[in-house]
Design a protein around this motif. Sequence first.
Motif, mmCIF file in Angstrom:
data_model
loop_
_atom_site.group_PDB
_atom_site.id
_atom_site.type_symbol
_atom_site.label_atom_id
_atom_site.label_comp_id
_atom_site.label_asym_id
_atom_site.label_seq_id
_atom_site.Cartn_x
_atom_site.Cartn_y
_atom_site.Cartn_z
ATOM 1 N N MET A 252 27.711 38.735 40.620
ATOM 2 C CA MET A 252 28.312 39.609 41.602
ATOM 3 C C MET A 252 29.710 39.085 41.932
ATOM 4 S SD MET A 252 26.826 40.811 45.250
ATOM 5 C CE MET A 252 27.258 39.488 46.333
ATOM 6 N N SER A 253 30.657 39.953 41.952
ATOM 7 C CA SER A 253 32.043 39.607 42.237
ATOM 8 C C SER A 253 32.425 40.103 43.628
ATOM 9 C CB SER A 253 32.960 40.252 41.196
ATOM 10 O OG SER A 253 34.297 40.055 41.539
ATOM 11 N N ILE A 254 33.112 39.254 44.375
ATOM 12 C CA ILE A 254 33.581 39.640 45.705
ATOM 13 C C ILE A 254 35.047 40.028 45.596
ATOM 14 C CG2 ILE A 254 34.001 38.841 48.055
ATOM 15 C CD1 ILE A 254 31.651 36.930 47.695
ATOM 16 N N GLU A 255 35.360 41.209 46.063
ATOM 17 C CA GLU A 255 36.734 41.715 46.010
ATOM 18 C C GLU A 255 37.585 41.018 47.065
ATOM 19 O OE1 GLU A 255 39.486 43.936 44.089
ATOM 20 O OE2 GLU A 255 37.359 44.004 43.641
ATOM 21 N N ASN A 256 38.754 40.524 46.655
ATOM 22 C CA ASN A 256 39.675 39.869 47.580
ATOM 23 C C ASN A 256 40.474 40.948 48.312
ATOM 24 O OD1 ASN A 256 41.711 38.397 48.848
ATOM 25 N ND2 ASN A 256 41.765 36.893 47.217
ATOM 26 N N PRO A 257 40.422 40.987 49.656
ATOM 27 C CA PRO A 257 41.114 42.031 50.404
ATOM 28 C C PRO A 257 42.637 41.823 50.483
ATOM 29 C CG PRO A 257 40.072 40.535 51.922
ATOM 30 C CD PRO A 257 39.655 40.106 50.532
ATOM 31 N N VAL A 258 43.116 40.636 50.135
ATOM 32 C CA VAL A 258 44.550 40.348 50.203
ATOM 33 C C VAL A 258 45.212 40.849 48.920
ATOM 34 C CG1 VAL A 258 46.285 38.545 50.433
ATOM 35 C CG2 VAL A 258 44.103 38.313 51.612
ATOM 36 N N PRO A 259 46.241 41.676 49.025
ATOM 37 C CA PRO A 259 46.937 42.153 47.818
ATOM 38 C C PRO A 259 47.476 40.978 47.006
ATOM 39 C CG PRO A 259 47.679 43.365 49.755
ATOM 40 C CD PRO A 259 46.831 42.228 50.247
ATOM 41 N N ILE A 260 47.432 41.101 45.695
ATOM 42 C CA ILE A 260 47.836 40.008 44.804
ATOM 43 C C ILE A 260 49.268 39.546 45.078
ATOM 44 C CG2 ILE A 260 48.637 41.451 42.901
ATOM 45 C CD1 ILE A 260 47.262 39.410 41.030
ATOM 46 N N GLN A 261 50.138 40.457 45.459
ATOM 47 C CA GLN A 261 51.530 40.109 45.729
ATOM 48 C C GLN A 261 51.683 39.215 46.956
ATOM 49 O OE1 GLN A 261 50.329 43.157 45.251
ATOM 50 N NE2 GLN A 261 51.496 44.172 43.652
ATOM 51 N N GLU A 262 50.662 39.153 47.812
ATOM 52 C CA GLU A 262 50.745 38.381 49.052
ATOM 53 C C GLU A 262 49.903 37.110 49.033
ATOM 54 O OE1 GLU A 262 49.935 40.905 52.388
ATOM 55 O OE2 GLU A 262 51.179 42.501 51.587
ATOM 56 N N ARG A 263 49.193 36.849 47.948
ATOM 57 C CA ARG A 263 48.327 35.670 47.884
ATOM 58 C C ARG A 263 49.146 34.402 47.675
ATOM 59 N NH1 ARG A 263 43.764 38.210 43.921
ATOM 60 N NH2 ARG A 263 43.444 40.055 45.214
ATOM 61 N N LEU A 264 48.732 33.334 48.332
ATOM 62 C CA LEU A 264 49.411 32.043 48.195
ATOM 63 C C LEU A 264 48.926 31.272 46.979
ATOM 64 C CD1 LEU A 264 49.508 30.917 51.929
ATOM 65 C CD2 LEU A 264 51.303 32.020 50.585
ATOM 66 N N THR A 265 47.687 31.507 46.572
ATOM 67 C CA THR A 265 47.158 30.887 45.356
ATOM 68 C C THR A 265 46.624 31.982 44.447
ATOM 69 O OG1 THR A 265 44.941 30.549 46.260
ATOM 70 C CG2 THR A 265 46.546 28.761 46.564
ATOM 71 N N LEU A 266 46.736 31.740 43.153
ATOM 72 C CA LEU A 266 46.351 32.744 42.160
ATOM 73 C C LEU A 266 45.564 32.087 41.039
ATOM 74 C CD1 LEU A 266 49.966 34.112 41.848
ATOM 75 C CD2 LEU A 266 48.114 35.372 42.943
ATOM 76 N N THR A 267 44.649 32.830 40.446
ATOM 77 C CA THR A 267 44.026 32.371 39.211
ATOM 78 C C THR A 267 45.070 32.525 38.108
ATOM 79 O OG1 THR A 267 43.179 34.544 38.632
ATOM 80 C CG2 THR A 267 41.732 33.114 39.962
ATOM 81 N N LEU A 268 44.852 31.898 36.972
ATOM 82 C CA LEU A 268 45.829 32.050 35.890
ATOM 83 C C LEU A 268 45.962 33.497 35.421
ATOM 84 C CD1 LEU A 268 45.384 28.784 33.790
ATOM 85 C CD2 LEU A 268 47.143 29.353 35.461
ATOM 86 N N PRO A 269 44.863 34.259 35.290
ATOM 87 C CA PRO A 269 45.035 35.673 34.930
ATOM 88 C C PRO A 269 45.834 36.463 35.972
ATOM 89 C CG PRO A 269 42.809 34.985 34.448
ATOM 90 C CD PRO A 269 43.453 33.863 35.212
ATOM 91 N N GLU A 270 45.610 36.184 37.253
ATOM 92 C CA GLU A 270 46.378 36.868 38.303
ATOM 93 C C GLU A 270 47.855 36.482 38.225
ATOM 94 O OE1 GLU A 270 42.890 37.149 41.739
ATOM 95 O OE2 GLU A 270 44.263 35.445 41.720
ATOM 96 N N ALA A 271 48.121 35.193 38.036
ATOM 97 C CA ALA A 271 49.504 34.718 37.940
ATOM 98 C C ALA A 271 50.194 35.325 36.726
ATOM 99 C CB ALA A 271 49.533 33.194 37.865
ATOM 100 N N ALA A 272 49.474 35.428 35.622
ATOM 101 C CA ALA A 272 50.043 36.025 34.413
ATOM 102 C C ALA A 272 50.376 37.495 34.649
ATOM 103 C CB ALA A 272 49.064 35.881 33.250
ATOM 104 N N TRP A 273 49.476 38.214 35.303
ATOM 105 C CA TRP A 273 49.724 39.630 35.603
ATOM 106 C C TRP A 273 50.959 39.771 36.486
ATOM 107 C CZ3 TRP A 273 49.961 42.362 40.155
ATOM 108 C CH2 TRP A 273 50.011 43.743 40.034
ATOM 109 N N LEU A 274 51.035 38.937 37.507
ATOM 110 C CA LEU A 274 52.153 39.006 38.440
ATOM 111 C C LEU A 274 53.476 38.665 37.754
ATOM 112 C CD1 LEU A 274 52.628 39.609 41.434
ATOM 113 C CD2 LEU A 274 52.415 37.168 41.863
ATOM 114 N N ALA A 275 53.442 37.687 36.844
ATOM 115 C CA ALA A 275 54.656 37.258 36.142
ATOM 116 C C ALA A 275 54.991 38.152 34.958
ATOM 117 C CB ALA A 275 54.491 35.816 35.664
ATOM 118 N N GLY A 276 54.048 38.982 34.526
ATOM 119 C CA GLY A 276 54.282 39.838 33.366
ATOM 120 C C GLY A 276 54.266 39.065 32.063
#
Length: 64
Positions: free
Chosen positions: A1-25
């Motif tokens: 089961m996955s818990i959805e993070n309510p904080v938008p990815i653009q506002e997170r202070l820490t990121l998983t590598l896939p999230e960071a990759a998405w954000l960085a393009g």
Amino acid sequence: MSIENPVPIQERLTLTLPEAAWLAGLPVRELRHAADRHDLETFTLTSTTKRVRRRDLEDWLNTL
């Protein structure tokens, strides 16, 4: 089961590598290589999931 993070990815202070990759393009493998070379600082908490601080990602991107 996955818990959805309510904080938008653009506002997170820490990121998983896939999230960071998405954000960085960039492919996730580029961030993994940078982390393995210690060019990009990462950390783990209670799991094996590597995380990166937002400011560390931005600092690393500025070196490219």
